[in-house]
Design a protein around this motif. Sequence first.
Motif, short mmCIF file in Angstrom:
data_model
loop_
_atom_site.label_atom_id
_atom_site.label_comp_id
_atom_site.label_asym_id
_atom_site.label_seq_id
_atom_site.Cartn_x
_atom_site.Cartn_y
_atom_site.Cartn_z
N THR A 51 9.05 -6.94 -13.78
CA THR A 51 9.11 -5.48 -13.62
C THR A 51 9.54 -4.94 -12.19
OG1 THR A 51 7.08 -5.63 -15.22
CG2 THR A 51 7.44 -3.38 -13.89
N LEU A 52 10.20 -4.03 -12.28
CA LEU A 52 10.90 -3.57 -11.23
C LEU A 52 10.66 -1.78 -11.12
CD1 LEU A 52 14.37 -5.32 -10.82
CD2 LEU A 52 12.27 -5.83 -9.96
N HIS A 53 10.31 -1.54 -9.96
CA HIS A 53 9.93 -0.04 -9.85
C HIS A 53 11.14 0.75 -8.93
CE1 HIS A 53 6.19 -0.60 -11.62
NE2 HIS A 53 6.21 -1.75 -11.01
N ARG A 54 11.36 2.02 -9.34
CA ARG A 54 12.25 2.79 -8.38
C ARG A 54 11.14 4.06 -7.80
NH1 ARG A 54 17.53 2.81 -8.41
NH2 ARG A 54 18.44 1.25 -9.95
N THR A 55 10.01 4.19 -8.19
CA THR A 55 9.33 5.22 -7.70
C THR A 55 7.84 4.71 -7.61
OG1 THR A 55 8.60 7.61 -7.81
CG2 THR A 55 8.70 6.43 -10.08
N ALA A 56 6.69 5.36 -6.95
CA ALA A 56 5.34 5.05 -6.85
C ALA A 56 4.95 5.03 -8.35
CB ALA A 56 4.72 6.09 -5.84
N TYR A 57 3.72 4.21 -8.48
CA TYR A 57 2.95 3.94 -9.72
C TYR A 57 1.79 3.68 -9.48
CZ TYR A 57 4.40 -0.80 -8.34
OH TYR A 57 4.38 -2.06 -7.78
N THR A 58 0.85 3.56 -10.40
CA THR A 58 -0.60 3.46 -10.14
C THR A 58 -1.07 2.77 -9.19
OG1 THR A 58 -1.19 4.36 -12.26
CG2 THR A 58 -3.02 3.36 -11.05
N ALA A 59 -0.65 1.44 -9.15
CA ALA A 59 -1.06 0.24 -8.43
C ALA A 59 -0.89 0.45 -6.92
CB ALA A 59 -0.50 -0.80 -8.71
N ILE A 60 0.17 1.37 -6.67
CA ILE A 60 0.39 1.56 -5.07
C ILE A 60 0.38 3.26 -4.82
CG2 ILE A 60 2.20 -0.32 -5.15
CD1 ILE A 60 4.58 1.66 -4.90
N GLY B 293 12.98 10.76 7.02
CA GLY B 293 13.42 9.60 6.20
C GLY B 293 12.17 8.76 5.64
N ILE B 294 12.37 7.52 5.57
CA ILE B 294 11.28 6.60 5.07
C ILE B 294 10.07 6.61 5.96
CG2 ILE B 294 10.91 4.21 4.65
CD1 ILE B 294 13.72 3.75 3.94
N GLY B 295 10.15 6.75 7.30
CA GLY B 295 8.88 6.76 8.02
C GLY B 295 8.18 7.92 7.85
N PHE B 296 8.78 8.99 7.51
CA PHE B 296 8.02 10.18 7.35
C PHE B 296 7.49 10.09 5.94
CE2 PHE B 296 7.73 14.67 5.73
CZ PHE B 296 6.77 14.98 6.63
N ALA B 297 7.96 9.54 4.78
CA ALA B 297 7.40 9.45 3.84
C ALA B 297 6.15 8.51 3.73
CB ALA B 297 8.60 8.80 2.70
N ILE B 298 6.25 7.54 4.76
CA ILE B 298 5.26 6.57 4.75
C ILE B 298 3.96 7.33 5.59
CG2 ILE B 298 4.54 4.52 6.15
CD1 ILE B 298 7.09 3.22 5.69
N PHE C 285 9.33 -5.95 4.57
CA PHE C 285 9.86 -5.65 3.08
C PHE C 285 11.12 -4.71 3.17
CE2 PHE C 285 7.40 -1.93 4.88
CZ PHE C 285 7.72 -0.92 4.14
N HIS C 286 11.96 -5.13 2.22
CA HIS C 286 12.90 -4.04 2.05
C HIS C 286 12.35 -2.79 1.10
CE1 HIS C 286 16.70 -2.44 0.43
NE2 HIS C 286 16.66 -3.10 -0.72
N PRO C 287 12.76 -1.65 1.73
CA PRO C 287 12.28 -0.39 1.08
C PRO C 287 12.97 0.12 -0.23
CG PRO C 287 13.69 0.24 2.86
CD PRO C 287 13.72 -1.28 2.93
N GLY C 288 14.01 -0.31 -0.53
CA GLY C 288 14.74 -0.11 -1.61
C GLY C 288 15.98 0.72 -1.15
N TRP D 285 19.74 6.20 -6.51
CA TRP D 285 18.97 6.11 -5.63
C TRP D 285 17.54 5.93 -5.98
CZ3 TRP D 285 21.49 5.01 -0.91
CH2 TRP D 285 22.71 5.55 -0.89
N ASP D 286 16.61 5.14 -5.15
CA ASP D 286 14.99 4.91 -5.42
C ASP D 286 14.58 5.98 -4.82
OD1 ASP D 286 15.56 2.50 -6.69
OD2 ASP D 286 15.54 1.51 -4.83
N ASP D 287 13.34 6.41 -5.42
CA ASP D 287 12.72 7.64 -4.70
C ASP D 287 11.90 7.02 -3.37
OD1 ASP D 287 11.47 10.46 -5.33
OD2 ASP D 287 9.90 9.37 -4.86
N GLU D 288 11.86 8.08 -2.61
CA GLU D 288 10.81 7.67 -1.10
C GLU D 288 9.55 7.20 -1.32
OE1 GLU D 288 10.05 12.14 0.43
OE2 GLU D 288 11.63 10.93 1.33
N SER D 289 9.15 7.93 -2.54
CA SER D 289 7.50 7.26 -2.85
C SER D 289 7.32 5.86 -2.92
CB SER D 289 6.92 8.32 -3.93
OG SER D 289 7.70 8.00 -5.20
N LEU D 290 8.50 5.12 -3.40
CA LEU D 290 8.28 3.76 -3.60
C LEU D 290 8.08 2.92 -2.55
CD1 LEU D 290 8.51 1.40 -5.60
CD2 LEU D 290 11.06 1.46 -4.87
N PRO D 291 8.98 3.00 -1.21
CA PRO D 291 8.52 2.27 0.26
C PRO D 291 7.28 3.08 0.69
CG PRO D 291 10.29 3.81 0.44
CD PRO D 291 9.98 3.69 -1.08
N ALA D 292 6.97 4.41 0.52
CA ALA D 292 5.82 4.90 1.00
C ALA D 292 4.62 4.42 0.55
CB ALA D 292 5.77 6.37 0.82
#
Length: 287
Positions: free
Chosen positions: A8-17, A39-44, A208-211, A230-237
Motif C-alpha cells: 500500500t502506497l499513500h499520497r496524502t495523510a491517513y488515519t494511522a499517521i 514548504g515541507i518544514g512548515f507542513a511538519i 525519510f523520503h518525504p514524497g 504531486w503528493d500532498d504535503e500532509s503526507l510527510p507532515a
Amino acid sequence: MIKHLTKTLHRTAYTAIDPTNPSNSATGKTIVISSGATGIGFAIAHAFVAAGASVVVLLARRAEALDEAAGKLPATEAVFQDVRRRLNEGTLASEDEKDAADVDVLVTSAAYFAPHALSLDFSPDRLRESFDTNVLGNMNLVRAFLRPEMPHMPFQPVIVLDVSSITTYTVVPGVSAYGSSKLAFTRLMAHLQSEVSSSFPKIRVHSFHPGAIYTPAMQKTGFASDFIKWDDESLPAGFAVWLTSPAAAFLRGRFVFAAWDVDEMVAMKERFESEPGLCRIGLDVGL
C-alpha cells in the motif's frame, strides 16, 4: 524502477499517521524545525501543533517568512537562524538562548536545491552552497541538539528526523549537487545512529523520503505544477509526527518512504530486527 517496501502506497495523510490520532500525540514536547517557515518544514510544524506539541520552534534565514509562518500557527516561536553558521554547543537558537536539552525532536528540513545542471557545469559556488546547507548546516543543528545529552543518559527519548530525498540513492540527471549532498548528510545520520545506539539507546535518528511535494523550492527550481502527480504535503507532515511515536522506534537508523504504509511496516518489525541491511543505503553486489 523504484522498489517499495509496502504493498500500500499513500499520497496524502491517513488515519494511522493523522496528527490528531491519540497514538501520535506530541503533548508536552518541544519541536525544533529547520527551514520551518515554508514548504515541507512548515507542513511538519503544522502537524506537530495539531498533535499537541507544547512549543514548535521554526528556524529559517528569512525573517519575513518566519513572521508570516509564526502568525499562522499557535504555540510557535519563530527564530531567525542561518543554519550554515556554527552554533554554540548546547544552543539551537542562539538569539533566544533556548537550551538544546529542552528539545525533544529536531527536524532537519533545511535544504538548498541548486538549479538543474550537468555535474560538470555546477560551479564551485553552487556545489559549496549545496554542501554548506544540506550537510554542514544541518549537522550544526544536530551537534547543538545532541551534544548536551552525551554526558548523561537522557531520561526521555530524543529524536532527529532527517527529511532526506529519494535522490540519495537514485541517479537523477541534473540534480547531482542536491542528491550528493543529501546522501552525505543521510549517511552521516546513519553513522551517528550506529555510534550512539549502545551507549545512548534513547537517541533515535530517522531518515525519510518525504514524497514528491510541490514546494516553493520546486517552483524556483523550474518544475511545473503539472510535471507529475504531486503528493500532498500532509503526507510527510503526518509521517514525521508518526515517526516520533513509540510505534516507530524499531525504524531508528533506517531510510524509509513517507508513502509506505505504517501498519504494514509495523507488521514487518521482526523482519527489520532480523535483517540489519533492510532499508539502509548500501552496495548491492547481486549475491
